[in-house]
Design a protein around this motif. Structure first.
Motif, short mmCIF file in Angstrom:
data_model
loop_
_atom_site.label_atom_id
_atom_site.label_comp_id
_atom_site.label_asym_id
_atom_site.label_seq_id
_atom_site.Cartn_x
_atom_site.Cartn_y
_atom_site.Cartn_z
N TYR A 1 0.84 -1.19 0.00
CA TYR A 1 0.00 0.00 0.00
C TYR A 1 0.88 1.25 0.00
N ASN B 1 -5.38 7.27 -1.45
CA ASN B 1 -4.65 6.04 -1.78
C ASN B 1 -3.96 6.20 -3.13
N GLY C 1 -3.22 0.39 -3.70
CA GLY C 1 -4.07 -0.32 -2.75
C GLY C 1 -5.23 0.55 -2.32
N LYS C 2 -6.14 -0.04 -1.56
CA LYS C 2 -7.35 0.68 -1.14
C LYS C 2 -7.53 0.55 0.37
N ILE C 3 -6.97 1.48 1.11
CA ILE C 3 -7.13 1.53 2.56
C ILE C 3 -8.27 2.50 2.88
N LYS D 1 -3.18 -9.21 3.20
CA LYS D 1 -4.20 -8.17 3.10
C LYS D 1 -4.36 -7.50 4.45
N SER D 2 -4.45 -6.17 4.43
CA SER D 2 -4.66 -5.42 5.67
C SER D 2 -6.12 -5.46 6.08
N GLU E 1 -8.41 -2.54 4.66
CA GLU E 1 -8.80 -2.33 3.26
C GLU E 1 -10.27 -1.98 3.17
#
Length: 194
Positions: A56, A92, A95-97, A189-190, A193
């Motif tokens: 990310y 972002n 990635g998509k946080i 994966k966080s 997300e």
């Protein structure tokens, strides 16, 4: 007590009083920083490799430091602390946080309990509250996020969210991501997300 002894005691008390007053009025604001070498699998001076290593890349405001503990990770020296911050992601880049909500972000480095000084990896910076950064993060197997490399935190010289997209650093990181050098490693994966 002799008169000379009383005078000496009064002088010592006066000196201690002056020292204490001076210390309280001018407390130490700077904590010494100790830089330690880390073993890097990428060239941390090449931002294309840094973003390629990370999962990310985002712009965030550091809200506050919430934890600073000596590291217990197997691959780190036990004297190197790990600091966790509450941050708010504003944009972002990779990635998509989740945006505009407080999340936790950790990094190697902080105040070491054994030395009472800031310990950082070479090339790293201390994150400051209420400042904006471009952060490169890696997801962990437990869903948390950690700074991906010592050079994975770039402070933005901006005073508002509106200035971020027009900053040179932002434009540079958009280009680094387009030209990233991906590093082959396990990816996680966080939990943050979208």
């Amino acid at each position: 007590m002799k008169r000379n002894t009383k005078i000496v005691i009064i002088i010592i008390m006066f000196c201690m009083s002056l020292f204490t007053t001076q210390f309280l009025m001018n407390p130490q604001k700077e904590v010494p920083i100790q830089y330690v070498s880390g073993m890097n699998v990428i060239n941390i001076e090449n931002p294309k490799e840094v973003v390629g290593y990370g999962d990310y890349v985002f712009v965030a405001r550091v809200d506050e430091e919430i934890r600073n503990v000596d590291s217990i990770a197997e691959d780190l020296d036990p004297g190197i602390p790990m600091t966790t911050y509450s941050i708010t992601v504003l944009d972002n880049l990779k990635g998509k946080i989740k945006k505009n909500a407080p999340i936790e972000f950790s990094k190697i480095g902080g105040i070491s309990s054994s030395s009472n000084m800031v310990t950082l990896l070479e090339g790293d910076v201390v994150l400051e509250e209420d400042q904006y950064y471009i952060l490169v993060a890696a997801g962990n197997d437990d869903g948390s996020m950690v700074q991906a490399a010592a050079t994975g935190a770039v402070k933005l010289d901006v005073t508002s969210e509106e200035e971020i997209v027009s900053s040179q650093a932002y434009k540079d990181y958009e280009k680094y991501i387009e030209e990233e050098v991906e590093y082959q490693r396990p990816r996680y994966k966080s939990m943050y997300e979208e």
